[in-house]
Design an enzyme around this catalytic site. Structure first.
Site, PDB file in Angstrom:
ATOM      1  N   GLY A 134       0.823  -1.202   0.000  1.00  0.00           N
ATOM      2  CA  GLY A 134       0.000   0.000   0.000  1.00  0.00           C
ATOM      3  C   GLY A 134       0.850   1.242   0.000  1.00  0.00           C
ATOM      4  O   GLY A 134       2.057   1.171   0.250  1.00  0.00           O
ATOM      5  N   LYS A 140       0.791   0.777   7.788  1.00  0.00           N
ATOM      6  CA  LYS A 140       1.216  -0.625   7.708  1.00  0.00           C
ATOM      7  C   LYS A 140       1.957  -1.046   8.979  1.00  0.00           C
ATOM      8  O   LYS A 140       1.714  -2.116   9.519  1.00  0.00           O
ATOM      9  CB  LYS A 140       2.121  -0.835   6.481  1.00  0.00           C
ATOM     10  CG  LYS A 140       1.370  -0.674   5.171  1.00  0.00           C
ATOM     11  CD  LYS A 140       2.213  -1.115   4.000  1.00  0.00           C
ATOM     12  CE  LYS A 140       3.318  -0.143   3.684  1.00  0.00           C
ATOM     13  NZ  LYS A 140       2.904   1.007   2.891  1.00  0.00           N
ATOM     14  N   HIS A 362      -8.198  34.245 -15.552  1.00  0.00           N
ATOM     15  CA  HIS A 362      -7.747  32.884 -15.831  1.00  0.00           C
ATOM     16  C   HIS A 362      -8.304  31.904 -14.791  1.00  0.00           C
ATOM     17  O   HIS A 362      -8.935  30.898 -15.132  1.00  0.00           O
ATOM     18  CB  HIS A 362      -6.206  32.897 -15.821  1.00  0.00           C
ATOM     19  CG  HIS A 362      -5.567  31.576 -16.066  1.00  0.00           C
ATOM     20  ND1 HIS A 362      -4.912  31.273 -17.236  1.00  0.00           N
ATOM     21  CD2 HIS A 362      -5.474  30.471 -15.297  1.00  0.00           C
ATOM     22  CE1 HIS A 362      -4.445  30.045 -17.174  1.00  0.00           C
ATOM     23  NE2 HIS A 362      -4.763  29.537 -16.003  1.00  0.00           N
ATOM     24  N   GLU A 363      -8.125  32.240 -13.499  1.00  0.00           N
ATOM     25  CA  GLU A 363      -8.576  31.328 -12.439  1.00  0.00           C
ATOM     26  C   GLU A 363     -10.101  31.249 -12.395  1.00  0.00           C
ATOM     27  O   GLU A 363     -10.665  30.183 -12.161  1.00  0.00           O
ATOM     28  CB  GLU A 363      -8.032  31.763 -11.077  1.00  0.00           C
ATOM     29  CG  GLU A 363      -6.508  31.748 -10.953  1.00  0.00           C
ATOM     30  CD  GLU A 363      -5.872  30.437 -11.348  1.00  0.00           C
ATOM     31  OE1 GLU A 363      -6.534  29.386 -11.208  1.00  0.00           O
ATOM     32  OE2 GLU A 363      -4.722  30.446 -11.818  1.00  0.00           O
ATOM     33  N   ASP A 438      -1.252  24.234 -17.817  1.00  0.00           N
ATOM     34  CA  ASP A 438      -2.606  23.785 -18.156  1.00  0.00           C
ATOM     35  C   ASP A 438      -2.590  22.982 -19.447  1.00  0.00           C
ATOM     36  O   ASP A 438      -3.223  21.930 -19.551  1.00  0.00           O
ATOM     37  CB  ASP A 438      -3.531  24.994 -18.358  1.00  0.00           C
ATOM     38  CG  ASP A 438      -3.780  25.724 -17.051  1.00  0.00           C
ATOM     39  OD1 ASP A 438      -3.637  25.103 -16.000  1.00  0.00           O
ATOM     40  OD2 ASP A 438      -4.110  26.921 -17.112  1.00  0.00           O
TER      41      ASP A 438
HETATM   42 ZN    ZN Z   1      -4.490  27.692 -15.247  1.00  0.00          ZN
END
Ligand code: ZN
Length: 561
Positions: A134, A140, A362-363, A438
């Site tokens: 894992g 663990k 943009h955001e 992006d």
């Molecule tokens: Zn971006």
């Protein structure tokens, strides 16, 4: 049993007894011998000895210092003792949070260790080795300790890297010592568990065609491990070896997985929603948390996070609260802790007003497309605070753990990635270099969709990476024309997605402008603020998916089991 334990005690501490005995002899014998001497001679001998004492101590110090240098300063690894820790058997099954599936399987192992005598009588298979596979930080080691505690046997723990040395034979001799120690414990206490963390370090597939002896050391270590594990079937010692590893067991040498060796496997996975909530509750006990903090929502936000990461998030949040001289940790602190861990500490750059505005658009583009079109992801935060090389971020996470993605989800990922680019172009007619990461993301997904998953349209089906690329004397089996066809399909897919994003952002341009304005004013918007603004425009959040029904609990085990 008592005699065996006394023997073990003597075996482990014989050096101290020897030193003590030597000291007594060194004092008693001279005193006894000097009794018959004249007073002046006795004085002379004692005087000489006292006078030379500082010199003797100095010599000893130099000698010990030299040994120390040899051990830790140089490459004299063979003098170094391997670090085998004797575990404190105090972790119970109820102390291991989450891990329901793994715990159920581990409980079986506890029974196998306990019922060994019965098993032998019936003729069942005796357990010698077990793998725990894992991601790191999922508990663990805790689980292995819990097995030891519940079975009531001693626990020896070590790591695969402890066996790796440049000197041939050192690793192998350490393996031998480890098993010898385990056998002593097993004789004294009836059974013993050996826990080897990072097993893949020792257990990776052996290399045989090695001309320079470079890998023979790891080979000899692994061979010794195999020999010792096979030896467990001969002796009557109840020893179980638990190996933990982060990678899949495919990297292990196949010999390790044969029956009688590591032939049982427990997968220790990342926690699910319910378990994450329990983990948050567990670690929040040690932190002065504001009563308004919604742990259930944090559990949703921390999708795919491991218990160790969740602990780290809460500690970081406490740090932020302390820095701001507040006595309680708020939801905002936890939220910024997640950003800080994932993206780095905020560092403000001196952006021009136009750059700042473009970042906000943009955001806001990413935000709108995620909120309005993504089938599986939720937006938790949007920010134009610069962190670790990025000018802004939209924090979005899947609404529940997904182990596969369909074509709609993948296309939604591409749309979200391209949304920043489209938003910039819609508002300013041009785009910036801020789109590079992006584009990388969008391109990677689109490429895999066409080349690997057969989702590219144009009747192209198959994993084209499987076709040999050709070598020195072999012609390439995938023609250049066909490659071009595939790459064209990738472009078509990307253009389709850009069109869809344009459609959404053009229709909702007023919301886009509103969000960029809010971002410029406030820099960061959290989930509640985002939802509030969208609701103003008649776009309430999608309902949360129904939670999986809680799996049955096995602990504490029913009475009489
Ligand atoms: Zn971006």
């Amino acid at each position: 049993m008592l005699w065996a334990r006394l023997k073990l005690f003597l075996q482990r501490n014989w050096l101290w007894f020897a030193i003590g005995l030597l000291m007594i002899v060194a004092i008693v014998v001279p005193v006894w011998y000097m009794q018959g001497m004249e007073e002046s001679v006795r004085r002379y001998i004692v005087g000489i000895n006292v006078a030379s004492l500082p010199w003797g101590i100095l010599q000893t110090l130099v000698f010990v210092g030299f040994l120390y240098l040899l051990q830790y300063g140089g490459g004299f690894a063979m003098f170094k003792k391997s670090k085998v820790k004797m575990g404190s058997a105090s972790v119970r099954f109820t102390d291991v949070i989450g891990l329901m599936e793994a715990k159920r399987e581990a409980w079986e192992v506890v029974q196998l260790i306990k019922d060994r005598a019965v098993l032998k009588k019936v003729g069942g298979k005796i357990l010698h080795g077990m793998l725990m596979v894992g991601p790191p930080g999922c508990g663990k080691t805790m689980l292995a300790k819990a097995i030891a505690t519940e079975a009531g046997v001693p626990f020896l723990s070590t790591a695969g890297s402890e066996f790796v040395e440049i000197f041939v034979g050192v690793g192998a001799s350490r393996v031998r010592k480890l098993f010898k120690q385990a056998r002593q414990y097993a004789q004294a206490y009836g059974a013993c568990i050996i826990f080897i963390d990072e097993l893949e370090v020792v257990g990776k597939a052996r290399v045989f065609m090695d001309a320079f002896g470079g890998s023979s050391e790891s080979n000899s270590t692994l061979n010794q491990l195999l020999v010792e594990m096979d030896g467990l079937t001969d002796v009557d010692a109840n020893i179980v070896v638990i190996g933990a590893m982060n990678a899949q067991e495919m990297v292990l040498d196949p010999a390790l997985l044969r029956p009688g060796r590591f032939d049982r496997k427990i997968t220790v996975n990342r926690p699910n929603l319910q378990e994450r909530r329990e983990i948050f509750e567990y670690y929040a006990r040690n932190i002065a948390l504001d009563p308004g903090v919604d742990l259930a929502r944090l559990a949703r936000k921390a999708v795919y996070k491991t218990p160790a990461e969740i602990e780290n998030i809460l500690k970081e949040a406490a740090l932020i609260a302390v820095r701001d001289r507040r006595e309680r940790v708020t939801y905002k602190d936890v939220s910024s802790a997640i950003e800080r861990i994932e993206l780095g500490v905020a560092h403000r750059l001196n952006l021009t007003p136009r750059e700042r505005e473009m970042t906000a658009f943009h955001e806001a583009g990413h935000l709108l497309v995620t909120y309005l079109t993504h089938p599986t992801n939720d937006v938790f935060k949007v920010s134009i605070v610069q962190r670790g090389g990025s000018l802004g971020v939209v924090h979005s996470v899947p609404r529940e753990e997904l182990y596969t993605s369909d074509v709609n989800t993948l296309k939604a990922h591409i749309r979200v990635s391209l949304a920043g680019y489209v938003a910039e172009r819609l508002k300013y007619g041009v785009s910036t270099t801020g789109v590079s990461s992006d584009f990388a993301k969008a391109m990677a997904i689109a490429h895999d969709m066409v080349w690997i998953y057969g989702m590219g349209g144009d009747g192209l089906i198959g994993d084209f990476n499987q076709i040999p690329a050709g070598g020195l004397n072999q012609p390439a089996q995938l023609s250049e024309a066909f490659k071009e066809k595939l790459n064209n399909a990738t472009q078509v897919l990307l253009h389709e997605c850009v069109k869809e994003v344009e459609q959404v952002l053009k229709t909702e341009f007023h919301i886009l402008e509103r969000f960029s304005k809010e971002l410029l004013a406030r820099e960061e918007l959290d989930y509640d603020e985002i939802v509030q603004i969208f609701t103003e425009y008649g776009k309430p959040p999608k309902p949360l998916p129904a939670e999986n029904p809680e799996p049955p609990r096995y602990f504490p085990p029913p009475a009489g089991h």
